[in-house]
Motif scaffolding. Structure first.
Motif, short mmCIF file in Angstrom:
data_model
loop_
_atom_site.label_atom_id
_atom_site.label_comp_id
_atom_site.label_asym_id
_atom_site.label_seq_id
_atom_site.Cartn_x
_atom_site.Cartn_y
_atom_site.Cartn_z
N ASP A 437 -12.72 -12.17 4.24
CA ASP A 437 -11.40 -11.91 4.81
C ASP A 437 -10.91 -10.53 4.44
OD1 ASP A 437 -11.14 -14.23 6.14
OD2 ASP A 437 -9.90 -15.24 4.64
N GLN A 438 -11.12 -10.18 3.18
CA GLN A 438 -10.64 -8.87 2.74
C GLN A 438 -11.36 -7.75 3.49
OE1 GLN A 438 -11.38 -9.42 -1.43
NE2 GLN A 438 -9.21 -9.73 -1.87
N HIS A 440 -12.68 -7.95 6.44
CA HIS A 440 -12.17 -7.92 7.82
C HIS A 440 -10.85 -7.17 7.90
CE1 HIS A 440 -14.75 -11.64 9.09
NE2 HIS A 440 -15.42 -10.50 9.10
N SER A 441 -9.98 -7.39 6.92
CA SER A 441 -8.71 -6.67 6.91
C SER A 441 -8.95 -5.16 6.79
CB SER A 441 -7.83 -7.13 5.75
OG SER A 441 -7.68 -8.51 5.77
N ASP A 444 -9.90 -3.83 10.15
CA ASP A 444 -8.70 -3.73 10.99
C ASP A 444 -7.90 -2.48 10.64
OD1 ASP A 444 -9.12 -6.01 12.41
OD2 ASP A 444 -7.95 -7.30 11.08
N GLN A 445 -7.73 -2.31 9.34
CA GLN A 445 -6.93 -1.19 8.85
C GLN A 445 -7.54 0.15 9.25
OE1 GLN A 445 -6.11 -1.90 4.71
NE2 GLN A 445 -5.29 0.18 4.51
N ARG A 465 -13.21 -12.56 15.51
CA ARG A 465 -12.13 -12.20 14.60
C ARG A 465 -11.78 -10.71 14.72
NH1 ARG A 465 -9.37 -9.74 12.02
NH2 ARG A 465 -8.76 -9.75 9.83
#
Lengths: 504, 338
Positions: A437-438, A440-441, A444-445, A465
């Motif tokens: 999850d981290q 993936h963030s 995104d960032q 995702r």
């Protein structure tokens, strides 16, 4: 007639993850039984339990030829006559066919223990002849043979002495790394085995292989057995349905505004398993690449980043041409690449977290003729903080970190270059959910900050995702583009299984 | 307690201290004297220079086994020029180093372009240099070098011959480049994981090639030191110098940093040198003592360092958790084919 193999109630749990849940499987004597399923469905785990590489959870049972079989015990499997041809074949490349076969089957020895080479050579010739490959030079090192013949040697080795107690041949993705023409030749080999009545458990991604070879097929999905059905009553669409199932996607893709300019431009890319693809990634866009193993998916990023040589094609970043097979040129053009297979291509094992992180560009810390270790440490601290890397400190050996944290270091190493293009190959492979999850963030960032991001992964949920747009590659060519709200795991999986190199 | 002493990282220093105490007790009159200090320091300068020569390519994961013969090649050229021409001896020195430059360049070409394993490439180069040396002069050449020439390196400076200080300067330069410049970091990355280094944009081929040229030149410099110190050329000089240099570097690699490093190699070299010195005082005639001692020390030191590595690995495997999951369950390769 007894089943060659019967497994009941097999489960296998890894910490925090069920790989197999109450799975049954039976392979009738003399049949070719296909085992199919998506990545992570549990096929590989099942084969590894059978081969004795993993211990199953208690409660399962198995029989080979009606004799009870202890699962998770390699010797028991061998004694029960189960022979394996693993994906990497396990041949010794600099030895000949004769020697490779003899290493497993035993050398024929004469007086005083000397090897009776002539007998060994005859045995190897007969074995290869039985597979329809009597013409190959059994004395040549196997590395000099074409891929399909190497696979055939591995098969010959596995079934040598078949009549004396062998029972089941397990072929684990034998075609995954074979070029198209070689696959045909391998099929002939398998057809010959079938004629001889050899029972085969055949693991594959390629559904057309199932239709061509198998009598029955067992489908795994998310660690569960979904069905075992005869192939005769099945069509392509039906099998895909069984494999993919109906699923509700947890996270859906966001829609990307198409007014941004194209940063990464790839034209007519050839090389490896890739046969002519074009693609564009725009500023701030996340584009995904989906494809089954062997489709070329695994080579596209490598060709762009200079890890593999291109046969043809152009890569341009913001008008700057990236030279072929030259990672330096790719980096100078603004490409940062986080490769798959972290241990082999990512981390430098003997070095610390700091040294691994700053390796991508040391110039900011080279002040007045000296590499400033203190400045490096400060920067490393800031990345440790920014990416929530769990490490005893910047000086910890990279190998002491968990996979997820090592991967975060690799991300930091790429992101600190302030790249225009970020290439990610299997970015979350083999790391736990939290770290995933981290990461993936982070992706995104990076995209929000304007980085053009291109992700090649076998994890379809990850594509759903992350991506604004997903390209599907089949047989080295892009066959579909799915964008925005249309992106779903089901659609991606359907599309990547849809066509194939032989039906195309 | 034992662990706090960090036997793995500082074994050479402890060993060194042990020898000093032991032999001072056993031979109080002769062992720890100014004379033996000078002697041991000066006698091992050539080994020290060669250790640096071996260390440079090793940082990039490349072996150079031709250092001993590079030294011979430089030495024979210096002596031959002095004997057969009227050229200044400094020119001979430069020509000698020029031969080494050429040899290193060829080794680099063979390793990088022809993709021959460095172990084999430099072994082959050794034999070619042997041929060169024998071709130039099969006979010993002595007494040809002027005192003025020799004094460039052999004159006294702060109580020791100058070349001792040259070694110190050279060691500082190599240390600085390896530990305090991007070049050095990139060399270690190349040695640690060439594929990852290349993907990071490091020109690994150039580094390996360059490191072989550097090692040939430094080994040539060892020949220069020999010409200052002894002045004589003989065809058997050279090959015997390989072992002490290699031993110092490998022993040293287990010291301080856990990878090949300059001061580890220098400490290891002098720790062993003092041990040999002490043994020579006790066993004055037994020649076999020295190689036995060197061999046993190298094996023991490296084994000690590996033992610690093995314990670390074993410890890491036991806890059930992510690491184990990775080791067994979902390592990258398997997951790709799952």
């Amino acid at each position: 007639m007894a089943d060659a193999l019967r497994i009941e109630h097999l489960s296998k749990t890894f910490p925090g993850q069920s790989a197999l849940v109450d799975v049954d499987l039976d392979v009738a004597a003399g049949e070719v039984h296909a085992l199919v399923g998506q990545n992570g469905s549990g096929k590989s785990t099942l084969i590894k339990v059978l081969a004795g590489y993993h211990q199953p959870d208690p409660g399962g049972s198995a029989w080979a030829n009606d004799e009870p079989l202890t699962l998770g015990d390699g010797d028991a499997a061998a004694a029960a006559g189960i022979r394996f041809v693993h994906q990497d074949l396990g041949l010794i490349g600099n030895l000949s066919t004769v020697e490779n076969i003899a290493l497993t089957a035993g050398y024929t020895t004469g007086v005083g223990g000397h090897i009776r080479w002539r007998d060994d050579v005859r045995r190897a010739r007969e074995a290869m002849d039985a597979l329809g490959l009597g013409s190959i030079d059994v004395k040549k090192p196997v590395d000099s043979l074409p891929p399909s013949q190497k696979t055939a040697v591995a098969i010959a080795r596995a079934i040598s002495g078949w009549e004396e107690g062998a029972n089941l041949l397990v072929l684990d993705e034998p075609t995954a790394t074979l070029p198209g023409a070689d696959v045909e030749r391998l099929f002939e080999v398998i057809h010959r085995l079938k004629e001889r009545g050899v029972s085969i458990l055949y693991v594959s991604h390629h559904l057309d292989e199932v239709f061509e070879l198998a009598d029955r097929v067992t489908v795994l999905r998310d660690a569960h057995k979904i069905a075992t059905v005869p192939v005769a009553g099945l069509d392509h669409g039906g099998l895909v349905e069984l494999i993919v199932g109906h699923r509700i996607d947890a996270a859906t893709a966001s829609v990307f505004g198409s007014d941004a300019s194209s940063v990464l431009r790839v034209r007519n890319l050839h090389g490896g398993n890739v046969h002519g693809i074009d693609l564009d990634v725009h500023e701030g866009e996340i584009v995904g690449l989906a494809g089954i193993t062997g489709s070329g998916r695994e080579h596209v990023l490598e060709l762009i980043a200079g890890q593999l040589p291109r046969d043809e094609g152009d890569v341009v970043v913001d008008g700057r041409v990236v030279k072929n097979y030259n990672p330096r040129s790719a980096i100078d053009a603004g490409i940062a690449f986080v490769p798959a297979d972290r241990k082999v291509r990512g981390t430098v094992g003997p070095m610390s977290v700091r040294e691994n992180l700053t390796l991508s560009d040391l110039t900011p810390h080279f002040v007045a003729g000296r590499l400033r270790h203190k400045r490096e440490r400060d920067e490393t601290h800031s990345w440790i903080h920014k990416l929530s890397i769990k490490t005893p400190g910047p000086e910890a050996a990279i190998g002491a970190l968990s996979g997820g944290n090592q991967q975060k270091v690799m991300f930091g190493k790429a992101l600190r270059l302030a790249p225009k293009v970020l290439l990610l190959a299997e970015p979350t492979q083999g790391i736990d959910i939290g770290a995933k999850d981290q990461i993936h963030s982070l992706v995104d960032q990076a995209a929000q900050e304007g980085v053009a991001t291109f992700v090649a992964t076998t994890d379809t949920d990850e594509l759903v995702r992350l991506c604004h747009r997903v390209l599907v590659i089949v047989d080295g060519q892009i066959v579909a583009e799915i964008s925005g709200g249309d992106i779903s795991a089901e659609k991606i999986e359907h599309t990547q299984l849809q066509t194939s190199r032989r039906s195309a | 307690m034992i662990n706090r002493l960090r036997l793995d990282k500082y074994s050479a220093l402890y060993l060194w201290a042990f020898f000093m105490v032991l032999f001072t007790i056993l031979r109080p009159d002769t062992f720890l004297t100014t004379t033996s200090f000078k002697l041991v320091t000066q006698e091992n300068v050539i080994n020290g220079v060669l250790a640096l020569a071996f260390l440079i390519p090793l940082a990039t994961g490349t072996y150079d086994l031709s250092i001993g013969l590079n030294m011979s090649a430089c030495l024979v050229v210096i002596n031959w020029i002095a004997k057969n021409t009227d050229l200044p001896q400094g020119v001979g020195l430069l020509l000698g180093l020029g031969v080494c430059l050429l040899a290193g360049t060829i080794s680099g070409f063979v390793v990088v372009k022809l993709k021959v394993d460095s172990f084999i490439a430099t072994l082959g180069m050794s034999q070619i240099l042997t041929a060169f040396v024998l071709f130039v002069s099969p006979q010993t050449i002595s007494g040809e070098l002027s005192d003025a020439y020799k004094n460039v390196g052999a004159a006294q400076f702060f109580g020791l011959q100058r070349f001792v200080w040259y070694l110190l300067i050279l060691a500082i330069i190599v240390w600085y480049v390896l530990e305090h410049t991007p070049l050095g970091r990139q060399m270690f990355a190349t040695g640690g994981n060439p594929e990852a280094a290349r993907l990071t944009g490091i020109r690994t081929d150039r580094l390996r090639w360059g490191s072989l040229i550097a090692s040939a030149l430094v080994a040539g410099f060892a020949g220069v030191v020999y010409s200052w110190k002894v002045g004589t050329y003989g065809q058997s000089i050279g090959p015997g110098y390989l072992f002490p240099a290699v031993a110092a570097v490998f022993f040293g690699a287990s010291q301080l940093k856990g990878r090949p490093n300059v001061w580890g190699a220098m400490i290891a070299l002098y720790a062993l040198a003092w041990g040999v010195k002490g043994l020579n005082l006790i066993y004055t005639t037994q020649q076999w003592i020295r190689p036995l001692f060197e061999g046993v020390s190298l094996l023991a030191a490296v084994a000690l360092a590996s033992r610690n590595q093995i314990i670390k690995i074993r410890k890491r495997k036991t806890p059930i958790g992510q690491a184990v999951l990775e080791d067994l369950g979902v390592s990258p390769k398997e997951a790709a084919g799952a």
